[in-house]
Design a protein around this motif. Structure first.
Motif, PDB file in Angstrom:
ATOM      1  N   ASP A 100      -5.623   3.591  13.817  1.00  0.00           N
ATOM      2  CA  ASP A 100      -6.309   2.471  13.160  1.00  0.00           C
ATOM      3  C   ASP A 100      -7.518   2.197  14.055  1.00  0.00           C
ATOM      4  O   ASP A 100      -7.941   3.082  14.827  1.00  0.00           O
ATOM      5  CB  ASP A 100      -5.376   1.255  13.041  1.00  0.00           C
ATOM      6  CG  ASP A 100      -5.936   0.159  12.125  1.00  0.00           C
ATOM      7  OD1 ASP A 100      -5.773   0.258  10.910  1.00  0.00           O
ATOM      8  OD2 ASP A 100      -6.558  -0.800  12.625  1.00  0.00           O
ATOM      9  N   ILE A 101      -8.061   0.988  14.023  1.00  0.00           N
ATOM     10  CA  ILE A 101      -9.236   0.679  14.851  1.00  0.00           C
ATOM     11  C   ILE A 101      -8.926   1.000  16.317  1.00  0.00           C
ATOM     12  O   ILE A 101      -7.884   0.603  16.845  1.00  0.00           O
ATOM     13  CB  ILE A 101      -9.631  -0.806  14.688  1.00  0.00           C
ATOM     14  CG1 ILE A 101     -10.205  -1.039  13.278  1.00  0.00           C
ATOM     15  CG2 ILE A 101     -10.645  -1.223  15.757  1.00  0.00           C
ATOM     16  CD1 ILE A 101     -10.594  -2.472  12.982  1.00  0.00           C
ATOM     17  N   GLY A 102      -9.808   1.765  16.943  1.00  0.00           N
ATOM     18  CA  GLY A 102      -9.651   2.091  18.358  1.00  0.00           C
ATOM     19  C   GLY A 102      -8.662   3.204  18.649  1.00  0.00           C
ATOM     20  O   GLY A 102      -8.483   3.597  19.807  1.00  0.00           O
TER      21      GLY A 102
ATOM     22  N   ASN B  49      -7.726   1.880   0.066  1.00  0.00           N
ATOM     23  CA  ASN B  49      -7.634   2.659   1.315  1.00  0.00           C
ATOM     24  C   ASN B  49      -6.266   3.313   1.541  1.00  0.00           C
ATOM     25  O   ASN B  49      -5.950   3.744   2.647  1.00  0.00           O
ATOM     26  CB  ASN B  49      -8.082   1.835   2.529  1.00  0.00           C
ATOM     27  CG  ASN B  49      -7.113   0.734   2.904  1.00  0.00           C
ATOM     28  OD1 ASN B  49      -5.925   0.812   2.621  1.00  0.00           O
ATOM     29  ND2 ASN B  49      -7.613  -0.287   3.578  1.00  0.00           N
TER      30      ASN B  49
ATOM     31  N   ARG C 265      -6.420  14.873   6.931  1.00  0.00           N
ATOM     32  CA  ARG C 265      -5.960  13.517   7.287  1.00  0.00           C
ATOM     33  C   ARG C 265      -7.115  12.666   7.816  1.00  0.00           C
ATOM     34  O   ARG C 265      -7.237  11.494   7.481  1.00  0.00           O
ATOM     35  CB  ARG C 265      -4.825  13.563   8.327  1.00  0.00           C
ATOM     36  CG  ARG C 265      -4.435  12.172   8.884  1.00  0.00           C
ATOM     37  CD  ARG C 265      -3.949  11.232   7.780  1.00  0.00           C
ATOM     38  NE  ARG C 265      -3.714   9.861   8.191  1.00  0.00           N
ATOM     39  CZ  ARG C 265      -4.607   8.879   8.160  1.00  0.00           C
ATOM     40  NH1 ARG C 265      -5.861   9.115   7.750  1.00  0.00           N
ATOM     41  NH2 ARG C 265      -4.280   7.662   8.513  1.00  0.00           N
TER      42      ARG C 265
ATOM     43  N   LYS D  44       0.843  -1.203   0.000  1.00  0.00           N
ATOM     44  CA  LYS D  44       0.000   0.000   0.000  1.00  0.00           C
ATOM     45  C   LYS D  44       0.880   1.255   0.000  1.00  0.00           C
ATOM     46  O   LYS D  44       0.677   2.164  -0.799  1.00  0.00           O
ATOM     47  CB  LYS D  44      -0.853  -0.037   1.272  1.00  0.00           C
ATOM     48  CG  LYS D  44      -1.778   1.139   1.441  1.00  0.00           C
ATOM     49  CD  LYS D  44      -2.460   1.092   2.795  1.00  0.00           C
ATOM     50  CE  LYS D  44      -2.876  -0.302   3.155  1.00  0.00           C
ATOM     51  NZ  LYS D  44      -4.025  -0.389   4.007  1.00  0.00           N
TER      52      LYS D  44
ATOM     53  N   CYS E 129     -16.018  -1.417   5.148  1.00  0.00           N
ATOM     54  CA  CYS E 129     -15.121  -0.441   5.799  1.00  0.00           C
ATOM     55  C   CYS E 129     -15.003  -0.695   7.299  1.00  0.00           C
ATOM     56  O   CYS E 129     -14.736   0.242   8.057  1.00  0.00           O
ATOM     57  CB  CYS E 129     -15.639   0.992   5.584  1.00  0.00           C
ATOM     58  SG  CYS E 129     -15.681   1.509   3.870  1.00  0.00           S
ATOM     59  N   ALA E 130     -15.222  -1.951   7.751  1.00  0.00           N
ATOM     60  CA  ALA E 130     -15.158  -2.218   9.197  1.00  0.00           C
ATOM     61  C   ALA E 130     -13.876  -2.940   9.584  1.00  0.00           C
ATOM     62  O   ALA E 130     -13.007  -2.381  10.252  1.00  0.00           O
ATOM     63  CB  ALA E 130     -16.381  -3.011   9.639  1.00  0.00           C
TER      64      ALA E 130
ATOM     65  N   SER F  19     -22.850   0.103   9.612  1.00  0.00           N
ATOM     66  CA  SER F  19     -22.956  -1.028  10.553  1.00  0.00           C
ATOM     67  C   SER F  19     -21.971  -0.881  11.711  1.00  0.00           C
ATOM     68  O   SER F  19     -21.097  -0.002  11.679  1.00  0.00           O
ATOM     69  CB  SER F  19     -22.670  -2.344   9.826  1.00  0.00           C
ATOM     70  OG  SER F  19     -21.294  -2.458   9.542  1.00  0.00           O
TER      71      SER F  19
END
Ligand code: NDP
Length: 442
Positions: free
Chosen positions: A165-167, A368, A204, A113, A316-317, A259
């Motif tokens: 990132d997540i969280g 992404n 960002r 990426k 996107c989860a 969701s």
């Protein structure tokens, strides 16, 4: 040596890391035929073997105090995967599921990426099994500061530049950076995704979701289609999902769903921008979608992929949120496009179904990449001490997503003129990293 033997070796050695094996399998399915096509040497295959191994895996104890004054322990990680192109770059994830397997998968994806962005960015990933759910602000602050007390010695603007990132959103990045500044007494902007008032970049927060939609628009343009009046299913209701949904709405698409871990909200005539703002504020207050009331929307605990028909699908989860059965349902719904906003949301069965179907399939590595691209732009602004306007950043994001699309077309166009974006992204990213590794004598 061959990619088959390399994959067998990975499967034996890391049988306890199924998600890492999954991402390597997906990558080698593209890299294998390419290496045969270019008559790769034994040395090339050995270098590929090396590419699969992280340069460094750091794991540490995080000791913090909860609101009841109990001592708590978590494990922190930073995987410094590949620095051929520049400083290690990639997010931090705080989630109870975090372990070495998940971070190796995310770090490996990040290599290609980051290479696709064309920016001087190596690849890394990190985080902790800390669960931010239900924690007070004081507890989040206590944990993040304790986490940085160890992480700071492994990062630096020319070494390793983490993000969210997540969280891990703006608040957590702020607390992490605040601690880093206190320890090292330097304003070097070592994290990206910072608040605008202390070195962050305009755009960002929006970048990953917006970038995903810019990429999807380019994919649609290859079949003379646009986003206007297309119906869309979006999963997740975090950073990536909400900004993808907002950009879709701005571009004239109809966003039917969002969701979370519990289920999904569906509104057949589409959410408005005001409703996405409302959902964001409720989710920031840690509410579940089940408890959020939107006029005309209903809540369900079923599978959004099976239950809801649309033209466009944007997972996107999180990883592996679409399996083979669900992918087949999406194809049967007559979908025109699937674009992965999350990292590896399609499992291998789903991936093969999408690749075999007559639809446009955009893999995460390409779709992404806008988030890390604007992180790279934040690093440039920090280094030059000159902030750019939102318009300048957005224009650069559009250009970078356009270049990534071009790279996918270059490396993924098949004999029948269709574009395999999975092959295009894997090979396009790989070629850049591989050349750098060769040049460095690695
Ligand atoms: P957030 O934490 O902001 O949001 C994550 C969303 O996904 C939440 O709605 C969450 O639900 C849902 N979710 C998380 N885990 C699960 C699960 N196991 N099952 C169902 N739903 C789940 O994260 P981001 O939006 O930042 O990240 C989403 C994805 O995008 C991840 O794959 C991440 O790696 C990827 N990504 C993020 C980038 C960024 O810039 N933020 C950049 C590139 C990729 P709930 O609200 O219930 O927790």
């Amino acid at each position: 040596m061959s990619t088959d033997s390399i994959l067998q070796n990975v499967k034996q050695k890391y049988s306890h890391q199924p998600i890492f094996i999954q991402t390597v399998t997906e990558f080698l399915e593209s890299a294998g035929p390419y290496l045969t096509f270019v008559n790769a040497t034994d040395e090339d295959y050995k270098r590929l073997k090396g590419l699969l191994i992280p340069e460094r895996i750091i794991s540490f104890r995080v000791t913090w105090t909860d609101d009841a004054q109990n001592i708590q322990y978590n494990t922190g990680y930073r995987i410094q995967y590949n620095s051929a192109l520049g400083p290690y770059k990639g997010g931090l994830r705080f989630d109870p599921s975090v372990n070495e397997d998940i971070l190796k998968f995310l770090g490996f994806e990040q290599i290609f990426k980051n290479a696709l962005t064309g920016l001087p960015l190596g690849a890394g990933k990190g985080g902790s099994d800390f669960d931010p759910k239900g924690k007070s602000d004081t507890e989040i602050r206590s944990f993040t500061r304790a986490f940085m007390t160890e992480l700071y010695r492994h990062i630096g603007i020319e070494t390793d530049v983490p993000a969210g990132d997540i969280g891990v959103g703006g608040r957590e990045i702020g607390y992490l950076y605040g601690m880093y500044k206190q320890i090292v007494n330097k304003n070097e902007g070592v994290l990206t995704g910072k608040g605008i008032s202390f070195g962050g970049s305009q755009g960002r927060t929006e970048a990953t979701g917006y970038g995903a939609i810019y990429f999807a628009a380019q994919m649609l343009a290859t079949i003379d289609e646009t986003l206007v009046r297309k119906t869309a299913v979006v999963s997740g209701s975090g950073n990536v999902a909400l900004y993808a949904a907002r950009k879709l709405i701005q571009e004239g698409a109809v966003v039917k769903t969002l969701s979370d871990r519990g289920g999904y909200l569906v509104k057949q005539e589409g959410f408005t921008a005001v409703e996405t703002d409302f959902i964001e504020s409720e989710k920031s207050a840690r509410k579940s979608l089940a408890d959020i009331s939107i006029e005309g929307a209903t809540y369900s605990e079923g599978s959004v992929w099976i239950d809801v028909q649309a033209d466009l699908y944007f997972p996107c989860a999180t990883q592996n949120e679409i399996n083979g059965v669900q992918a087949q349902a999406i194809v049967d719904h007559g979908a025109v496009l699937v674009a992965e906003g999350a990292n590896m949301p399609s499992d291998l069965d789903a991936l093969h179904i999408f690749k075999g179907a007559k639809l446009l399939f955009g893999p995460a590595k390409a779709v992404n990449a806008g988030g890390v691209a604007v992180s790279g732009l934040e690093m440039s602004q920090n280094a030059s001490h000159l902030p750019w306007t939102a318009e300048v950043v957005d224009q650069k994001l559009r250009e970078i997503m356009g270049q990534i699309h071009q790279t996918c077309v270059q490396y993924g166009t098949k004999d029948d003129s269709s574009v395999d974006y999975v092959d295009g992204a894997n090979i396009g990213g790989f070629v850049r990293v591989f050349e750098a590794m060769k040049g460095l004598g690695w």
